[in-house]
Write an enzyme that holds these catalytic residues in place. Structure first.
Site, PDB file in Angstrom:
ATOM      1  N   ASP A   1       5.065  11.471  16.536  1.00 49.41           N
ATOM      2  CA  ASP A   1       5.258  11.739  15.104  1.00 49.41           C
ATOM      3  C   ASP A   1       3.924  12.089  14.449  1.00 49.41           C
ATOM      4  OD1 ASP A   1       6.846  12.079  12.872  1.00 49.41           O
ATOM      5  OD2 ASP A   1       6.678   9.994  12.229  1.00 49.41           O
TER       6      ASP A   1
ATOM      7  N   LEU B   1       0.818  -1.211   0.000  1.00 49.32           N
ATOM      8  CA  LEU B   1       0.000   0.000   0.000  1.00 49.32           C
ATOM      9  C   LEU B   1       0.852   1.260   0.000  1.00 49.32           C
ATOM     10  CD1 LEU B   1      -2.752  -1.026   2.588  1.00 49.32           C
ATOM     11  CD2 LEU B   1      -2.906  -1.065   0.090  1.00 49.32           C
TER      12      LEU B   1
ATOM     13  N   GLY C   1       9.604   1.538   7.037  1.00 46.47           N
ATOM     14  CA  GLY C   1       9.163   0.240   6.570  1.00 46.47           C
ATOM     15  C   GLY C   1       8.131   0.345   5.474  1.00 46.47           C
TER      16      GLY C   1
ATOM     17  N   ARG D   1       5.210   2.898   1.042  1.00 46.77           N
ATOM     18  CA  ARG D   1       6.550   2.709   1.592  1.00 46.77           C
ATOM     19  C   ARG D   1       6.948   3.951   2.373  1.00 46.77           C
ATOM     20  NH1 ARG D   1       9.142  -1.590  -1.035  1.00 46.77           N
ATOM     21  NH2 ARG D   1       8.187  -2.210  -3.035  1.00 46.77           N
TER      22      ARG D   1
ATOM     23  N   SER E   1      10.213   5.530   5.330  1.00 48.94           N
ATOM     24  CA  SER E   1      11.602   5.345   5.734  1.00 48.94           C
ATOM     25  C   SER E   1      11.748   4.321   6.844  1.00 48.94           C
ATOM     26  CB  SER E   1      12.190   6.687   6.190  1.00 48.94           C
ATOM     27  OG  SER E   1      11.436   7.218   7.247  1.00 48.94           O
TER      28      SER E   1
ATOM     29  N   VAL F   1       4.067  -0.691   4.192  1.00 43.95           N
ATOM     30  CA  VAL F   1       2.715  -1.041   4.620  1.00 43.95           C
ATOM     31  C   VAL F   1       2.081  -1.923   3.548  1.00 43.95           C
ATOM     32  CG1 VAL F   1       0.438  -0.188   5.262  1.00 43.95           C
ATOM     33  CG2 VAL F   1       2.478   1.090   5.928  1.00 43.95           C
TER      34      VAL F   1
END
Length: 410
Positions: free
Chosen positions: A130, A15, A21, A17, A19, A23
């Site tokens: 975050d 779905l 990982g 990308r 930094s 998804v």
């Protein structure tokens, strides 16, 4: 190509990308799920894996209508994954990229949803660390709210804390996304719930204005602005909403509202925002390097260049960004002299469309052109005065000589 994640899940389709990982759209015993598979170099860190397991109870227990729930944490060989609820929709960054800025009613409704989710997390002792548009998902299958907004859910709880291990950051590094980092994080203090409030207020400012209050340019300059600069007012914003923003963007953490207070105060604003169009604000120009060629600096900046300039520093070298901003940055904490800034300052002040930002290279070129224009005008005026004086004195030869006052001693 499908791949197994542990013994219970299958990852079928990528779905997105980031930094940290990738998804995946996956399948589990109870149906479709979203699987965040951390990078292999992160998964091979034994210390990070240990922290991952320690956070399991806190993350699995966090459930709220405006939080993307974590269903499971998987540690299997080189796989380290968070299995989460699947939200049918898009993220807030995608909507911002499409619309540039939102109408105040929709922006406030979305941020109020996220504040509700943060209130539940903070009550459970979990700090997100975050908060940003990339981590806010919009449920397109949910009922429409004020301003036609879709329900907003906050995702990626725990990822920043998992990555922020002592071995990776020590005491001189910063974990977070520069545009949304609270000043106390920049100064090296431990993150508490108030850092999420600051980041969420930054997101609200961005939804209204189309840009973040302290972003743009090199990440080091962005971090310095968070500590030293005051937020610039937005034209056309209701005074009560502006004062709410200012309070949550306060440099002192204790001055900010709690998440539950922020959610309630924002919802009180919704009736007076109904029908208000998006603000008419021109985005400030990103600073140009001091030694840049004036001709290049004066050239128009393309959208591609603007997006590239606003990028952050990757946590992992070579990592791909989530969109136009990386998920995290790993930088040394700036020293006091760097945080103090220079005489020119670095504030990004909204300006009229097409006008250069004060202090930028385009501004200096324009100023130099004005000086040349004024100098030429001065020469022309002086010449005109001289010609006028000559004509006045030479036009009538029969006129008697003019008397002058003597300044000599008798």
């Amino acid at each position: 190509m499908a791949r197994k994640i542990g013994s219970r899940y299958t990852a079928n389709q990528i779905l997105g990308r980031g930094s940290a990982g990738t998804v995946w759209l996956g399948e589990g015993p109870e149906g479709p799920v979203a699987i965040k598979l951390l990078r292999e170099d992160l998964a091979s860190d034994e210390e990070l894996v240990g922290r991952f397991v320690q956070e399991r109870t806190a993350l699995l227990g966090l459930e709220h209508p405006h939080v993307v729930s974590v269903r499971d944490l998987v540690v299997d060989g080189n796989d380290l994954a968070l299995v989460m609820d699947l939200v049918r929709g898009t993220d807030l960054r995608t909507r911002l990229d499409r619309e540039r800025r939102l109408a105040p009613e929709a922006a406030v409704a979305i941020v109020a949803d996220v504040a509700d989710g943060l209130a539940a997390a903070h009550a459970a002792g979990v700090v997100h660390r975050d908060v940003k548009p990339e981590n806010v998902l919009l449920d397109m299958q949910g009922p429409l709210g004020p301003g036609g907004s879709h329900p907003a859910l906050l995702t990626d709880f725990g990822v920043a804390k998992l990555i922020d291990s002592p071995k990776r950051t020590r005491a001189t590094k910063i974990i977070g996304t520069p545009d949304y980092l609270a000043p106390e994080i920049v100064e090296g203090l431990p993150p508490r719930a108030s850092v999420d409030i600051y980041a969420l207020a930054t997101v609200l400012y961005e939804l209204l204005a189309g840009f973040t209050p302290f972003g743009g340019g090199h990440p080091g300059a962005v971090l310095r602005r968070h500590v030293t600069e005051s937020v610039v007012p937005l034209p056309g914003i209701p005074e009560e909403l502006w004062q709410l923003l200012v309070q949550c963007l306060a440099k002192a953490p204790a001055s900010r509202l709690r998440a539950s207070e922020l959610a309630a105060r924002l919802r009180e604003q919704l009736p007076m925002l109904a029908g208000m169009p998006p603000l008419d604000v021109d985005e400030p120009e990103t600073e140009a390097p001091e030694d840049a060629e004036e001709s290049a600096a004066a050239a128009p900046v393309t959208e591609e260049q603007r997006v590239r300039r606003r990028g952050a520093v990757s946590l992992v070298p070579g990592a791909k960004p989530d969109s136009n901003r990386d998920t995290h940055t790993s930088m040394r904490v700036p020293g006091p002299d760097e945080l103090a800034g220079g005489a020119r300052g670095t504030a990004r002040v909204p300006r009229a469309a097409g006008a250069p930002r004060p202090g930028s290279a385009r501004h200096r070129v324009a100023a130099r052109r004005r000086k040349v224009t004024f100098a030429v005008a001065g020469v022309v005026v002086a010449a005109a005065v001289g010609v006028g004086a000559y004509l006045a004195t030479s036009g009538d030869d029969s006129a008697p000589p003019r008397e002058t006052q003597s300044t000599s001693s008798p």
